[in-house]
Structures are given as C-alpha cells and as structure tokens.
Design an enzyme around this catalytic site. Sequence first.
Site, PDB file in Angstrom:
ATOM      1  NE  ARG A 122      -4.177  -1.817   1.830  1.00  0.00           N
ATOM      2  CZ  ARG A 122      -4.242  -2.836   2.684  1.00  0.00           C
ATOM      3  NH1 ARG A 122      -3.411  -2.897   3.711  1.00  0.00           N
ATOM      4  NH2 ARG A 122      -5.134  -3.770   2.520  1.00  0.00           N
ATOM      5  CE  LYS A 144       0.623  14.152 -14.665  1.00  0.00           C
ATOM      6  NZ  LYS A 144       0.425  14.743 -16.007  1.00  0.00           N
ATOM      7  CD  GLU A 186       8.795  16.826 -22.196  1.00  0.00           C
ATOM      8  OE1 GLU A 186       8.259  17.838 -21.692  1.00  0.00           O
ATOM      9  OE2 GLU A 186       8.143  15.828 -22.556  1.00  0.00           O
ATOM     10  CE  LYS A 228       6.602  17.500 -13.816  1.00  0.00           C
ATOM     11  NZ  LYS A 228       6.659  16.319 -14.635  1.00  0.00           N
ATOM     12  CD  GLU A 238      -2.455  17.089 -16.069  1.00  0.00           C
ATOM     13  OE1 GLU A 238      -1.342  16.601 -15.785  1.00  0.00           O
ATOM     14  OE2 GLU A 238      -3.017  16.914 -17.146  1.00  0.00           O
ATOM     15  NE  ARG A 242       1.786  17.217 -12.961  1.00  0.00           N
ATOM     16  CZ  ARG A 242       2.376  16.367 -12.148  1.00  0.00           C
ATOM     17  NH1 ARG A 242       2.054  16.356 -10.869  1.00  0.00           N
ATOM     18  NH2 ARG A 242       3.298  15.532 -12.573  1.00  0.00           N
ATOM     19  CG  ASN A 246       0.011  17.914 -20.457  1.00  0.00           C
ATOM     20  OD1 ASN A 246       0.971  17.156 -20.308  1.00  0.00           O
ATOM     21  ND2 ASN A 246      -1.035  17.893 -19.665  1.00  0.00           N
ATOM     22  CG  HIS A 249       2.743  16.915 -23.929  1.00  0.00           C
ATOM     23  ND1 HIS A 249       3.606  17.982 -23.846  1.00  0.00           N
ATOM     24  CD2 HIS A 249       3.379  15.874 -23.323  1.00  0.00           C
ATOM     25  CE1 HIS A 249       4.702  17.599 -23.211  1.00  0.00           C
ATOM     26  NE2 HIS A 249       4.597  16.335 -22.888  1.00  0.00           N
ATOM     27  CG  HIS A 253      -0.258  12.674 -26.116  1.00  0.00           C
ATOM     28  ND1 HIS A 253      -0.870  13.350 -25.086  1.00  0.00           N
ATOM     29  CD2 HIS A 253       0.957  12.307 -25.645  1.00  0.00           C
ATOM     30  CE1 HIS A 253      -0.049  13.374 -24.043  1.00  0.00           C
ATOM     31  NE2 HIS A 253       1.063  12.743 -24.362  1.00  0.00           N
ATOM     32  CG  HIS A 267       7.253  11.975 -24.958  1.00  0.00           C
ATOM     33  ND1 HIS A 267       5.906  12.043 -25.223  1.00  0.00           N
ATOM     34  CD2 HIS A 267       7.486  12.878 -23.970  1.00  0.00           C
ATOM     35  CE1 HIS A 267       5.340  12.935 -24.431  1.00  0.00           C
ATOM     36  NE2 HIS A 267       6.272  13.457 -23.657  1.00  0.00           N
TER      37      HIS A 267
HETATM   38  N1  GLY Z   1       4.810  15.462 -17.781  1.00  0.00           N
HETATM   39  C1  GLY Z   1       3.700  16.247 -17.393  1.00  0.00           C
HETATM   40  C2  GLY Z   1       3.441  16.243 -15.940  1.00  0.00           C
HETATM   41  O1  GLY Z   1       4.223  15.730 -15.179  1.00  0.00           O
HETATM   42  O2  GLY Z   1       2.424  16.745 -15.518  1.00  0.00           O
END
Ligand code: GLY
Length: 370
Positions: A122, A144, A186, A228, A238, A242, A246, A249, A253, A267
């Site tokens: 957990r 993430k 990035e 960031k 997000e 956040r 993107n 992106h 994508h 990417h």
């Molecule tokens: N790579 C985008 C984020 O971490 O929100």
Amino acid sequence: MLQTVHVELGERSYDVEIGPDLLKQSGARIAPLLHRPKVAVLTDENVADLHLDALRDGLAAAGIQMSSLALPAGEATKSWPHFERAVEWLLAEKIERRDVVVAFGGGVIGDLAGFAAATLRRGVRFVQIPTSLLAQVDSSVGGKTGINAPQGKNLIGAFHQPSLVLADTSVLGTMTQRDFLSGYGEVVKYGLLGDAAFFEWLEATGTDVFGGDMAARVRAVTRSVQMKADIVARDETEQGDRALLNLGHTFCHALEAATGYSDRLLHGEGVAIGCALAFELSSRLGLCSQEDPSRVRAHLRTMGMKTDLADIPGDLPGAEALVDLMAQDKKVIDGQLRFILARGIGQAFVTSDVPREAVLSVLEDALATV
Ligand code: GLY
C-alpha cells in the site's frame, strides 16, 4: 555547481538535487531516509551496464547495500508483465513498508518503479535517480507514475511523489545525441510555456547545453525543474495549471499514436514538433505574433531537432485522422479537446475553446510540406 530545487507539497515535500557526480554521493544523500542500510534498485539493462557499478559504489561509501533488478530497456517494459515481475521481485527481496525503492533509469523505469512503490504494501517510499535528460527535467519530478495499457499510454497509474530526486548531470554524457535532443524538447517547452528569458538563454546557449558544457547543463536542468516544481506545488493532481506542462502534447500524442509509439518519433521529438504547431495555431488564432512560431522553429532547427511533420520518416495519416487521434487523448474532458496555447513566448494558457477547423487547417498546411 550543485543545485537544489525544493518541491513544496506539505508532508510530501522533497528536494531535487542537480549536478555532476551525484552518483558518488548517492549513499550519503539517501542514508537519512533509511531505517536500515539496504535499498532495492529497479533499473534497465542499458543503464545497469553503464552506471550500476557507480551507484553501488556510491551507496557502499555510506554503508548501504543494494540489490538490483534490471528490466529490458524500452517503452514495452512499461506494461503489466514487467510491473508484475518488479513487484514480485521487491516482495522476494523482503522490501518492507519503511524501506526505500530506487528508480535508476529514464522515464520508463521511473514511471514503472514509482508505480511499483506506490502499490507495494500500500505504498513505500522511493528515490528517483533519473539518467536521461527527459527524466531529469520532467518525468522524475511531480509524482506521476504508471504503466501503459493496450488502450493507450499511461492509463494505469498513481500519483506517488518520490522522497528525493538525484539528477546526476554527468550521467547525461552517455546518452545518444538523438535521445539527448529528444529530452531537450522538454527543456525548450519550459521556456515556451512560462519563461521567455529562459528561452532567450536557450537560443544563445542551447548548443553549449548539447555540446556538454556542464555548467550550462546544470542550469538548463535546474531551471526546468524549478518551473515544474512551482507548477506541481500549485496543482499536484492536474486539476488546472499542471496542464500547462502539456504544451505541445496534444499534437504530440496524436503523432505518437500515428507512428505507433515507435522510434520513428521519440516523445520529446513529438513535444518539440507539437510546440511549434501549438505556436502556429496560437498565431493563426491571433493570440501571438506571427514571428513567435518562426522563432520557435528556428531554435529547434539550430539545435538539429525534428521541427516539422516532414521530419518524421514514413507516411502520416491525414489531418482529420490526426484530430480524431487527439480526441482519444486521456486529457479530453467531456469530449472537449484541451489545448495549451500561447499569447507569446513564455505566456501559455489552457483552453478548450479551439475550433476544430483551426486545428485542421494548421495540420493540413503542415502535412502539405511532407
Ligand atoms: N509530464 C507532465 C506532468 O508531469 O504533468
């Protein structure tokens, strides 16, 4: 040269340490997190060949023992079978609730190991030691974690913040030029989304960052991580800001899906092309000047990066099909496409208010040059 960026998230706060030769100091830096002198390291076979001995030595210098599991390198590892293997290995290693898992690799390993740590017993703590530029400036920071599903990328996962990030900029020296430039996509994104002065600095200094100037590399990684960290501190899960991360992106994508997530398009390459297209769209909607997209593309070209759809080898589907692929993006809300557009360099914002015709026309013109 060592820099520290603090990610302020209350009791989930942590530091990102950035600089050369951090692997040598890994033991001293991780030791304060440990209840016993032992860590489990998840890595990939390429990173293990190049850097695992240095990590073992760095940990041993502080009396920390490590065991390691090296998974195959590549996106296919971000899948249930390898996740299962990782979790079962951690259990076999008797990793307990108070122990620490180390994610030692690029974005694939960071995401998979972070998700394994999020679910094991957990939730156990984990340390990110990112070894690619993309992982250092993006995926290792912000919590993430996850794996891919047959239905799409990153559809299974959890927010699970690391307890520490060690971004050793010396390790970047073993990256291929293509992978480095993909990660640089990035870095450029951060300047474009929120810091015009940083973008100007990249225009002047990007070739030094690429060429291996360590001070320039540390500065590029540090500014990216600071940006960031600020955004993640405002919006960890997000719900709003956040999404600025993107930028580029939504286009990316669709292009990744159209190229089968293959090495036709990495990417960060898709992000760079996507940023150029997002500025083109912003300019056509009258949000930013016509010079801005030209400036974005000029910098990408100077760096030798993929800039236009014509730089992607092989055939691409038509504009309608690309927009349909965008509509399958997991960030679609109530069927509305969300775009990050810009009022100028360093002035991005999130909007769902973009006419499909405008996106189609940008893509049709971009495809006409292919
Ligand atoms: N790579 C985008 C984020 O971490 O929100």
